[in-house]
Design an enzyme around this catalytic site. Structure first.
Site, PDB file in Angstrom:
ATOM      1  N   ASN A 260     -27.109 -48.562  77.512  1.00 50.21           N
ATOM      2  CA  ASN A 260     -26.880 -49.528  76.557  1.00 50.21           C
ATOM      3  C   ASN A 260     -25.755 -50.419  77.222  1.00 50.21           C
ATOM      4  O   ASN A 260     -24.749 -49.875  77.602  1.00 50.21           O
ATOM      5  CB  ASN A 260     -26.169 -48.931  75.287  1.00 50.21           C
ATOM      6  CG  ASN A 260     -27.093 -47.781  74.822  1.00 50.21           C
ATOM      7  OD1 ASN A 260     -28.233 -48.112  74.607  1.00 50.21           O
ATOM      8  ND2 ASN A 260     -26.520 -46.593  74.828  1.00 50.21           N
ATOM      9  N   GLU A 291     -27.110 -45.822  85.735  1.00 44.76           N
ATOM     10  CA  GLU A 291     -27.136 -46.692  84.336  1.00 44.76           C
ATOM     11  C   GLU A 291     -26.190 -48.328  84.746  1.00 44.76           C
ATOM     12  O   GLU A 291     -26.647 -49.101  84.190  1.00 44.76           O
ATOM     13  CB  GLU A 291     -26.178 -45.874  83.210  1.00 44.76           C
ATOM     14  CG  GLU A 291     -26.873 -44.565  83.093  1.00 44.76           C
ATOM     15  CD  GLU A 291     -28.356 -44.627  82.732  1.00 44.76           C
ATOM     16  OE1 GLU A 291     -28.622 -45.427  82.045  1.00 44.76           O
ATOM     17  OE2 GLU A 291     -29.018 -43.536  83.086  1.00 44.76           O
TER      18      GLU A 291
HETATM   19 ZN   LIG Z   1     -32.730 -45.347  83.821  1.00 48.36          ZN
END
Ligand SMILES: [Zn+2]
Length: 823
Positions: A260, A291
């Site tokens: 996110n 990430e």
């Molecule tokens: Zn990933």
């Protein structure tokens, strides 16, 4: 619930442009439900047209389109039709939503350590409508303004910087355009460590009861975060675009982590509460870097439709390993990739469900979820390494930068991406892409020593002409005696330097693990490997050999006893933690209990336990090597006195005196052997009444071999609807550990009716994992395969359960075939 089809998504994005999203969540309504109001401002290219909005509420209170109230009863299958659209529209939806226990949507967990509640949003892949009304598809991006009401004393985090505007009221700064699937809100009395780097505010958060561990671990995580930001900024030439960067370690999270923007969520077992082996820190470092790579690849530029999910994952997988090597202490990250990641991908290639890296149809969103596997990650990353070998790193990085700049805050496709690669490299990649990205399957690579030839066997099911850039190395008596770089473009390539190379005990194709291929060792090397592997000085080559042996066992070309004997010689002297951890887990978790006949399993476990005792005795106390060895002893040993002592926190190896998770390994082993009862496990649980402690206790109880324990565990697994995703996993994992087949055999039949029925109350994400863990793969009998086939043929299975069963059945067949060949 129907899943959004590609055709519907295409039509809706032709029609609509979402200009802004305002979402207000009321998390102060009790433990079951929360309030959700969304205000969607959007343009319509064809005024008068009809479309629909996605929403999955407990109760839909109001739907107002351009000031006109629509009938809330018009909600059908998670959709409300929107007719007579104007050029510019405002849609307001008010609803009551349910918290989830399966890790999808807005998950709510209670921490037994202190009774505190925690909430986090996980909207991947199509769970956004479980939290707010929206047009849920990856190419309808919009800036989000989120407000949250939460109990006083809670911290609220999200994609935009959060400000507490009054007691219990929070406002999150409006974001850059986001896809629906990476909007999140995390709320609860989270503990925090804050920092700042290069103008970017940083935060690391976890449950309050993990505060001590969080504070101990945060330094390393922040160091990796800073190094990765610096690396990506210099590599891409584009600054991180999403404001603050929070990393929230949340309870009962299905995946490893979720990208996110500005608020990444991780499973909170990564905030180690006990000792951590170096390979665990490496894996966490890798996840952090992964990430972060998504902030550019996936978040700044998102795939247009789910069929290009590989673009996100392959890229992040590749980039994270590259970052670990270039910017952290984990310069051996590619070795970890070989044993931890590529082994996963090769296993996926052997199943009937294998698929091309890119270009799978993904006719609807849920279908795409099924391709989210070792192919998308590990093979995709290996393919990118081959692409770089093919066009050069400068062209690759230049192409990536151009792609990111061209599509910033928008969406891209495979064709776009390859177009930038072609322009940057000045060469056509049509054939390369067709073979490597658009065709499934893995080539088998071997060496014909007599002729100095490298042989490539292309899978008959998936004809393709994949070029491989790699090297072949030879080892004798502890020395590397040759290393020959080769690029092969045919099924047989005679390499002069190989033909003229000195004799070697062990010849290792793909020694640097640059390509994606199943390595088959030549017969002389197989004969030498049990003793020769221990003397190979190059860890990357050793990792390739380990995986070649594991693959060979699975393919029925290597006797599992060769692997056990190799373990006996090579494991005690192995100095790489990833190799140590992964090979012992592979043997204890699958090779020994399924490939070897029951009569030999005790012998093989004894070999593993003896090796581990040897390493534990010799390794520096408290070292990561001692830790991996101690855990392996606790898993494999049959020494009741030792296991009881360790379970009771007595006479433990240095550094593990207070380590509850270590104690649980011993408890589980004792339980599976039928040496302790429920009261014993309950006693350990009351000493460790935490989320982890409770899960471990469930797993240990499920592992007990008595008929009563199995009946209890099966009911809890398949019939107790209040169990969380993690509790289901623990029950399923423990269930099959008992080695008395007579007790568990009846459940090998019940699995095929009881587990698929759970889809009624367990979400697909969690269900796929449970269906895999609960599969009766340890009942290695033709009858299990027959039942499996019948269930698959009978229909009525959800896509996730079907996929899990297909893959698990294929693994079971591998074990059966090996037993048929080698006994
Ligand atoms: Zn990933």
């Amino acid at each position: 619930m129907p899943s959004l089809t590609r055709t519907e998504a295409h039509r809706r994005s032709e029609l609509l442009t979402v200009t802004s999203m305002a979402v207000d969540l009321d998390l102060d309504q009790g433990e079951q439900t929360f309030g959700s109001r969304s205000r969607i401002s959007f343009d319509c290219a064809e005024p008068g047209a009809t479309t629909f909005v996605d929403v999955l509420p407990v109760e839909l209170t109001a739907v107002v389109l351009n000031g006109r109230a629509l009938d809330a009863a018009a909600l059908v299958d998670g959709r409300v039709e929107l007719a007579d659209l104007e050029a510019t529209n405002v849609l307001e939806v008010e609803a009551t939503m349910a918290y989830s226990r399966d890790g999808q949507g807005l998950h709510r967990a209670v921490d037994p350590a202190d009774g505190e509640h925690y909430v986090y949003g996980h909207l991947f892949l199509d769970a956004a409508p479980r939290v707010f009304a929206c047009f849920d598809q990856p190419d309808l991006k919009a800036p989000y303004a989120v407000t949250v009401a939460a109990p006083e004393g809670w911290l609220v985090l999200g994609n935009g910087a959060a400000t507490k505007v009054s007691p219990g009221r929070w406002e999150l700064a409006q974001t850059r355009p986001l896809a629906t699937y990476f909007v999140t809100v995390c709320a609860g009395p989270y503990a925090s460590v804050l920092d700042e780097h290069d103008g970017i505010p940083l935060g690391i958060h976890a449950r309050a009861s993990l505060r001590t561990h969080l504070e101990r671990e945060a330094g390393q995580m922040l160091e990796v975060t800073r190094a990765s930001f610096d690396y990506y900024h210099s590599l891409f030439g584009i600054r991180y675009p999403f404001g603050e960067y929070h990393q929230v370690f949340v309870p009962e999270f299905n995946a490893g982590a979720m990208e996110n923007p500005g608020c990444v969520t991780f499973r909170d077992t990564m905030v180690f509460r006990g000792a951590a082996a170096r390979d665990e820190v490496l894996a966490r470092t890798n996840t952090i870097a992964h990430e972060m790579a998504h902030m550019w690849f996936g978040d700044l530029v998102t795939m247009q439709w789910w069929d290009d999910l590989w673009l996100n994952e392959s890229f992040a997988e590749y980039m994270a390993h590259r970052t670990c090597v270039a910017a952290t202490e984990f310069t051996d990250a590619w070795v970890d990739s070989t044993v931890a990641r590529k082994a996963w991908g090769y296993a996926a290639e052997r199943t009937p469900s294998t698929h091309p890296v890119a270009g799978s149809a993904a006719p609807d969103a849920q279908a795409a979820l099924q391709d989210f596997d070792g192919i998308s990650y590990a093979k995709g990353a290996a393919t990118l390494r081959q692409l770089i070998a093919h066009i050069g790193d400068d062209a690759f990085i230049a192409g990536v930068g151009d792609y990111l700049r061209r599509h910033s805050y928008g969406n891209g496709t495979l064709a776009d991406f390859m177009g930038f690669m072609e322009r940057a490299s000045g060469q056509s990649l049509t054939d390369w892409s067709a073979a490597w990205l658009l065709t499934a399957g893995v080539d088998v690579i071997s060496v014909d020593r007599a002729d100095g030839a490298v042989e490539r066997t292309v899978p008959a099911r998936f004809p393709a002409d994949r070029p491989h850039t790699m090297d072949v190395a030879g080892f004798t008596g502890g020395a590397e005696v040759f290393r020959v770089p080769v690029t092969i473009t045919a099924d047989r390539t005679v390499v002069e330097a190989l033909r003229d190379a000195p004799a070697a005990d062990l010849v290792v194709p793909n020694a640097a693990d640059l390509t994606w291929a199943t390595v088959t060792l030549d017969p002389e090397s197989v004969a030498a490997v049990p003793t020769a592997l221990a003397t190979v000085p190059d860890v990357q080559a050793r990792a390739v050999v380990w995986i070649a042996l594991v693959d060979g066992v699975c393919l029925g070309t290597v006797d599992p006893r060769v692997l056990v004997r190799t373990f006996g010689h090579a494991w005690p002297v192995e100095d790489n933690d990833s190799v140590l951890s992964r090979t012992s887990l592979a043997l204890l978790g699958r090779i020994i209990p399924t490939f070897l006949p029951p009569a030999e399993q005790g012998w093989a476990e004894g070999v593993v336990a003896a090796c581990a005792e040897q390493v534990l005795a010799a390794a520096p106390p408290g070292s990561t090597r001692a830790l991996v060895a101690a855990r392996t002893v606790a898993r494999a040993s049959s020494d009741e006195t030792l296991l009881r002592a360790w379970a009771a926190a007595k006479d433990r190896p240095a550094g593990l005196e207070e380590d509850s998770d270590f104690g649980w390994i011993a408890v589980r082993n004792l339980a599976a052997r039928g040496l302790v009862d429920e009261d014993f496990v309950e006693g350990r649980r009351s000493d460790d009444d935490t989320l982890q402690g409770r899960l471990n206790a469930l797993m240990a109880r499920a592992a007990m071999p008595s008929a009563d324990a199995k009946a209890w565990a099966w009911t809890e697994l398949t019939d107790n609807r209040s169990r969380s995703n993690y509790e289901l996993n623990a029950l399923a994992q423990g269930f099959w550990l008992a080695d008395d087949l007579a007790v568990v055999r009846p459940y090998a039949e019940r699995y095929f009716t009881d587990v698929p029925a759970m889809t009624e109350w367990v979400g697909e994400d969690a269900m796929a994992r449970v269906a895999t863990l609960a599969y009766p793969g340890r009942v290695v009998e033709e009858a299990t395969v027959e039942r499996s086939e019948a269930a698959l043929g009978g229909g009525g299975l959800s896509a996730g359960v079907r996929r899990s069963m297909v893959d698990a059945e294929s693994q079971l067949r591998e074990a059966l075939r090996s037993r048929a060949i080698f006994g």
